[in-house]
Motif scaffolding. Structure first.
Motif, mmCIF file in Angstrom:
data_model
loop_
_atom_site.group_PDB
_atom_site.id
_atom_site.type_symbol
_atom_site.label_atom_id
_atom_site.label_comp_id
_atom_site.label_asym_id
_atom_site.label_seq_id
_atom_site.Cartn_x
_atom_site.Cartn_y
_atom_site.Cartn_z
ATOM 1 N N UNK A 43 7.639 51.068 35.841
ATOM 2 C CA UNK A 43 8.348 50.274 36.845
ATOM 3 C C UNK A 43 9.142 49.148 36.184
ATOM 4 N N UNK A 44 8.567 48.508 35.169
ATOM 5 C CA UNK A 44 9.259 47.426 34.459
ATOM 6 C C UNK A 44 10.480 47.954 33.723
ATOM 7 N N UNK A 45 10.335 49.107 33.075
ATOM 8 C CA UNK A 45 11.460 49.700 32.366
ATOM 9 C C UNK A 45 12.583 50.100 33.295
ATOM 10 N N UNK A 68 9.465 58.700 29.269
ATOM 11 C CA UNK A 68 10.035 58.870 30.605
ATOM 12 C C UNK A 68 11.381 58.180 30.715
ATOM 13 N N UNK A 69 11.442 56.930 30.277
ATOM 14 C CA UNK A 69 12.678 56.158 30.348
ATOM 15 C C UNK A 69 13.759 56.769 29.457
ATOM 16 N N UNK A 91 14.834 49.175 30.576
ATOM 17 C CA UNK A 91 14.294 50.318 29.855
ATOM 18 C C UNK A 91 13.304 49.988 28.764
ATOM 19 N N UNK A 92 13.584 50.542 27.568
ATOM 20 C CA UNK A 92 12.658 50.415 26.449
ATOM 21 C C UNK A 92 12.392 48.988 26.041
ATOM 22 N N UNK A 93 13.389 48.107 26.148
ATOM 23 C CA UNK A 93 13.198 46.701 25.774
ATOM 24 C C UNK A 93 12.164 46.033 26.678
ATOM 25 N N UNK A 94 12.239 46.321 27.965
ATOM 26 C CA UNK A 94 11.275 45.743 28.903
ATOM 27 C C UNK A 94 9.874 46.295 28.655
ATOM 28 N N UNK A 95 9.787 47.586 28.386
ATOM 29 C CA UNK A 95 8.485 48.202 28.116
ATOM 30 C C UNK A 95 7.883 47.621 26.840
ATOM 31 N N UNK A 96 8.721 47.436 25.820
ATOM 32 C CA UNK A 96 8.238 46.865 24.564
ATOM 33 C C UNK A 96 7.752 45.437 24.743
ATOM 34 N N UNK A 124 3.546 60.548 35.529
ATOM 35 C CA UNK A 124 4.384 59.405 35.136
ATOM 36 C C UNK A 124 5.872 59.730 35.184
ATOM 37 N N UNK A 125 6.241 60.948 34.787
ATOM 38 C CA UNK A 125 7.650 61.324 34.823
ATOM 39 C C UNK A 125 8.152 61.390 36.266
ATOM 40 N N UNK A 126 7.306 61.909 37.165
ATOM 41 C CA UNK A 126 7.683 61.963 38.575
ATOM 42 C C UNK A 126 7.871 60.555 39.137
ATOM 43 N N UNK A 127 6.987 59.642 38.753
ATOM 44 C CA UNK A 127 7.152 58.261 39.198
ATOM 45 C C UNK A 127 8.480 57.686 38.706
ATOM 46 N N UNK A 128 8.798 57.923 37.419
ATOM 47 C CA UNK A 128 10.051 57.431 36.866
ATOM 48 C C UNK A 128 11.261 57.994 37.588
ATOM 49 N N UNK A 129 11.216 59.287 37.903
ATOM 50 C CA UNK A 129 12.337 59.932 38.599
ATOM 51 C C UNK A 129 12.500 59.362 40.001
#
Length: 344
Positions: free
Chosen positions: A143-145, A174-175, A150-155, A320-325
């Protein structure tokens, strides 16, 4: 006397040629005094092509994906190390092509979009994650990404929630996949709906995850650089929300004393923009710096694509991929509807 026929022993097999078992791209070639594999040579040639005017950000990403999935990346550690730095320097270089007054106007326009979409996505991500039965940490990372960058927020958020390597891999994978799709898909949708460069830049900044894909999608949309300028300004202003979201995450997950990594390269972007806007002597260098920045971005997308592997894809679980989509579709459709009805 019993006659017996002599036993015929089969001829000893010839010694196997070990080189035939080695894949073609792992075989070595002698170039001067150095041994270079075919894999390294192909990687280097494609990288050089990305420095030419014929390469575009989407093509660079596609070539990186092809290299990763067909022959593999011979320099995975180096690619990961230089990708973030090259992206940051490229973003700073893009600042030399911005006008401070126009950027301020675009940033103010995108502020309300950013606030509503960020906290709306985080809230929706929480409920979708619970509905799908995803662990709270993984759900929050995705959700944050999706909400910020994206990746910066996840990191940034990952260490705050003390996420495991598996949880980080699922969220990042996923992102990454959705980023790659957006880079190709968004310009096509924008053209089909006849979005203006201003509308498209705003939509890309809100609905595409990573800064690299946002800039890549906007850099070739419409005449001039309006889409690029709007997209970059709004996306970087949006990226600053990493700080309050990470602090809020520390409160929600009860992880006191957490250090949040600040995206300092955004200050470099603002500094470059102010210099070229208010120091006339520096204005002639602006187009050259922007040209170098776009080349750097193209190479960045190639390295990002080359960083994909079957290991990354396998790390992405179906839920998780379904959530991202689902989150991505909601934020993309909702922001597009609002932009079409409120932004000229």
């Amino acid at each position: 006397m019993k006659l017996t026929h002599p036993v015929s022993h089969p001829a000893a097999p010839a010694e196997e040629d070990c080189s035939s078992a080695v894949p073609l791209w792992h075989r070595s070639l002698s170039i001067g005094q150095h041994a270079v594999t075919v894999q390294m040579l192909v990687f280097g040639l494609v990288l050089l092509f990305c420095l030419t005017p014929w390469a575009s950000p989407p093509l660079a990403l596609a070539l990186g994906l092809a290299v990763a999935l067909l022959i593999g990346n011979p320099f995975p550690a180096q690619s990961k190390q230089y990708t973030a730095k090259l992206l940051q320097w490229s973003v700073v270089g893009l600042g030399f092509g911005m006008n401070a007054h126009q950027a301020l106007k675009a940033g103010q326009e995108g502020l309300l979009f950013s606030i509503v979409s960020i906290f709306g996505t985080l809230t929706l991500g929480y409920f979708v994650g619970r509905w799908l039965g995803i662990t709270r940490k993984t759900s929050h990372l995705i959700a944050s990404g999706t909400a910020i960058c994206g990746g910066s927020a996840i990191a940034a958020v990952g260490p705050v929630v003390k996420a495991s390597d598996e949880e980080m891999s699922m969220a990042l994978g996923t992102v990454f996949v959705l980023n790659a799709v957006a880079l190709f898909l968004f310009p096509l949708i924008g053209e089909a709906l006849s979005l203006t460069p201003h509308q498209f830049g705003l939509w890309a900044a809100i609905a595409i995850h990573d800064t690299s894909s946002v800039v890549g999608a906007a850099s070739h949309y419409g005449p001039g650089d309006e889409a690029l300028q709007v997209a970059t300004t709004v996306k970087l202003a949006r990226a600053l929300w990493i700080i309050p979201v990470a602090l809020l995450t520390a409160v929600l997950f009860r992880t006191p004393g957490t250090k949040v990594k600040l995206p300092y390269f955004i200050l470099g972007f603002v500094g470059a923009m102010l210099l070229v806007s208010f120091v006339p002597a520096l204005q002639p260098m602006g187009p050259w710096m922007v040209k170098l920045a776009k080349i750097g971005l193209t190479v960045t997308l190639f390295l990002i694509g080359a960083g994909l592997s079957t290991k990354v894809l396998k790390a992405v679980g179906p839920k998780p991929f379904l959530q991202g989509v689902l989150l991505w579709l909601v934020i993309s459709a909702a922001s597009l509807w609002v932009i079409l009805h409120t932004v000229a």
